[in-house]
Design a protein around this motif. Structure first.
Motif, PDB file in Angstrom:
ATOM      1  N   SER A  21      52.130  21.155 -52.409  1.00 37.75           N
ATOM      2  CA  SER A  21      50.918  21.964 -51.678  1.00 37.75           C
ATOM      3  C   SER A  21      50.691  21.328 -50.397  1.00 37.75           C
ATOM      4  O   SER A  21      50.341  21.786 -49.436  1.00 37.75           O
ATOM      5  N   CYS A  39      52.943  22.923 -48.009  1.00 35.38           N
ATOM      6  CA  CYS A  39      52.508  24.213 -47.617  1.00 35.38           C
ATOM      7  C   CYS A  39      51.188  24.233 -46.686  1.00 35.38           C
ATOM      8  O   CYS A  39      51.273  24.886 -45.687  1.00 35.38           O
ATOM      9  N   PHE A  40      50.406  23.028 -46.769  1.00 36.92           N
ATOM     10  CA  PHE A  40      49.217  22.802 -45.936  1.00 36.92           C
ATOM     11  C   PHE A  40      49.932  22.634 -44.645  1.00 36.92           C
ATOM     12  O   PHE A  40      49.212  22.807 -43.357  1.00 36.92           O
ATOM     13  N   LEU A  68      40.931  21.347 -50.507  1.00 35.28           N
ATOM     14  CA  LEU A  68      41.016  22.640 -51.091  1.00 35.28           C
ATOM     15  C   LEU A  68      39.884  23.649 -50.878  1.00 35.28           C
ATOM     16  O   LEU A  68      40.345  24.769 -50.569  1.00 35.28           O
ATOM     17  N   TYR A 114      40.478  24.878 -47.330  1.00 37.39           N
ATOM     18  CA  TYR A 114      41.774  25.831 -47.137  1.00 37.39           C
ATOM     19  C   TYR A 114      41.431  27.131 -47.953  1.00 37.39           C
ATOM     20  O   TYR A 114      41.696  28.294 -47.424  1.00 37.39           O
ATOM     21  N   GLY A 168      49.440  26.035 -55.794  1.00 30.61           N
ATOM     22  CA  GLY A 168      49.933  24.736 -56.346  1.00 30.61           C
ATOM     23  C   GLY A 168      49.021  23.556 -56.663  1.00 30.61           C
ATOM     24  O   GLY A 168      49.197  22.753 -57.431  1.00 30.61           O
ATOM     25  N   ALA A 169      47.961  23.560 -55.877  1.00 27.24           N
ATOM     26  CA  ALA A 169      47.013  22.632 -56.071  1.00 27.24           C
ATOM     27  C   ALA A 169      46.340  22.491 -57.574  1.00 27.24           C
ATOM     28  O   ALA A 169      45.731  21.546 -57.767  1.00 27.24           O
ATOM     29  N   THR A 208      50.345  29.718 -51.221  1.00 27.58           N
ATOM     30  CA  THR A 208      51.090  28.958 -51.968  1.00 27.58           C
ATOM     31  C   THR A 208      50.662  27.571 -52.480  1.00 27.58           C
ATOM     32  O   THR A 208      50.548  27.006 -53.524  1.00 27.58           O
ATOM     33  N   GLY A 209      50.131  27.038 -51.162  1.00 27.22           N
ATOM     34  CA  GLY A 209      49.684  25.756 -51.222  1.00 27.22           C
ATOM     35  C   GLY A 209      48.319  25.700 -52.090  1.00 27.22           C
ATOM     36  O   GLY A 209      47.995  24.932 -52.828  1.00 27.22           O
ATOM     37  N   ILE A 210      47.458  26.580 -52.079  1.00 29.00           N
ATOM     38  CA  ILE A 210      46.037  26.604 -52.822  1.00 29.00           C
ATOM     39  C   ILE A 210      46.468  26.911 -54.640  1.00 29.00           C
ATOM     40  O   ILE A 210      45.802  26.221 -55.085  1.00 29.00           O
TER      41      ILE A 210
END
Length: 308
Positions: A77, A80-81, A141, A144, A107-108, A103-105
């Motif tokens: 994550s 990605c961020f 999070l 984002y 995966g968090a 994808t980052g969100i």
């Protein structure tokens, strides 16, 4: 008394002044007892919902992988961020930026679940830092997520601003996570490999008749404490300090798991196989160092580190 006080105070001020601002910040968090009444019920709820030995709990701890799961998922994550910030800085294709952000969100979520599971079985000071770490990451999070919504609505300028703010919050969260893992040792194994602490070869430990039958005891070998259990003429030996948070295994409970004799750490319930120290249940993910045992004809128990 006044002279003593005056002589000590400047030294304390010097020591305090030598601490960096981030160190002072984390030090205060470690001793901030006001948070305890907030997160203690949460930690108990997590432990109740994920009882010791459950498959989901072991999976979230990372027992099948042999390493904690949370750092791996969090790295995905955070990567990605960070990539989102780079793509925003170069005005890349908005579709690519949104794909990386999504994808980052996504995966968090599993990263938070694994982190919460690990956090629920830490010591109190570690839990305080971990709780603030979670709050800061939750704020990141949220920023984002708001950034993604703004982009989907066509407001890319606001989306970028929110994403850069989220990266700042994620950086603070990462610092606290690093402090928790490296300064407070919440992640690394606490059972050091024995090969550099115990010379190779056989070492006399004790007489077999000095060991109680069926009850584990602690014996010292050089620099390390050992868990020693005798059953008749058979002796099992492991490093005594649990690899999770150094709990004394010789005070733990013996049990049979899948027809294998095991010991359960008295502190947080990590379960190890007596034969080779393998992890049966978390929160520990690193195996317990084990020893080969030989009993001489005169009753002297000899041990040597088991080679991988």
């Amino acid at each position: 008394m006044k002279e003593t006080s005056k002589s000590i105070s400047p030294r304390r001020r010097t020591l305090r002044g030598s601490m960096t601002l981030p160190t002072r910040f984390t030090d205060r968090i470690e001793h901030l007892r006001a948070m305890d009444r907030v997160f203690t019920p949460l930690a108990k709820t997590i432990r109740r919902r994920l009882p010791p030995g459950s498959t989901l709990r072991d999976l979230l701890h990372g027992v099948p992988a042999g390493h904690p799961l949370h750092p791996v998922l969090a790295t995905v994550s955070l990567g990605c961020f960070t990539a989102t910030a780079v793509l925003d800085a170069i005005d890349a294709d908005p579709r690519a930026t949104k794909a990386v952000l999504v994808t980052g969100i996504a995966g968090a979520v599993p990263a938070a679940a694994a982190g919460a599971t690990d956090w629920s079985v830490l010591h109190l000071e570690q839990q305080r830092v971990g709780f603030v770490h979670a709050l800061v990451n939750a704020a990141a999070l949220g920023l984002y997520s708001a950034s993604l919504l703004a982009r989907l609505a066509g407001d890319h300028r606001t989306g970028k601003a929110l994403a850069f703010a989220g990266l700042g919050a994620a950086g603070v969260g990462g610092y606290l996570g690093g402090h928790l893992a490296y300064r407070m040792a919440a992640g690394p194994t606490h059972a050091e490999p024995t090969t550099h602490l115990v010379p190779l070869g056989w070492h006399d430990l004790c007489r077999i008749w000095d060991l109680p039958d069926g009850r584990p005891v602690s014996r010292r070998l050089g620099y390390i404490q050992l868990f020693v259990l005798r059953h008749g003429a058979q002796v099992k030996v492991l490093a005594d300090r649990c690899s999770h948070l150094a709990g004394p295994l010789h005070q733990g409970r013996l049990k049979v798991e899948d027809d294998e004799a095991c010991v359960v750490c008295p502190w947080h319930g990590s379960t190890f196989r007596l034969e080779d120290g393998a992890v049966v249940h978390g929160p520990a993910t690193a195996p317990q160092p084990s020893f080969e045992v030989s009993v001489r004809g005169d009753g002297i128990v000899q041990v040597r580190p088991r080679q991988a």
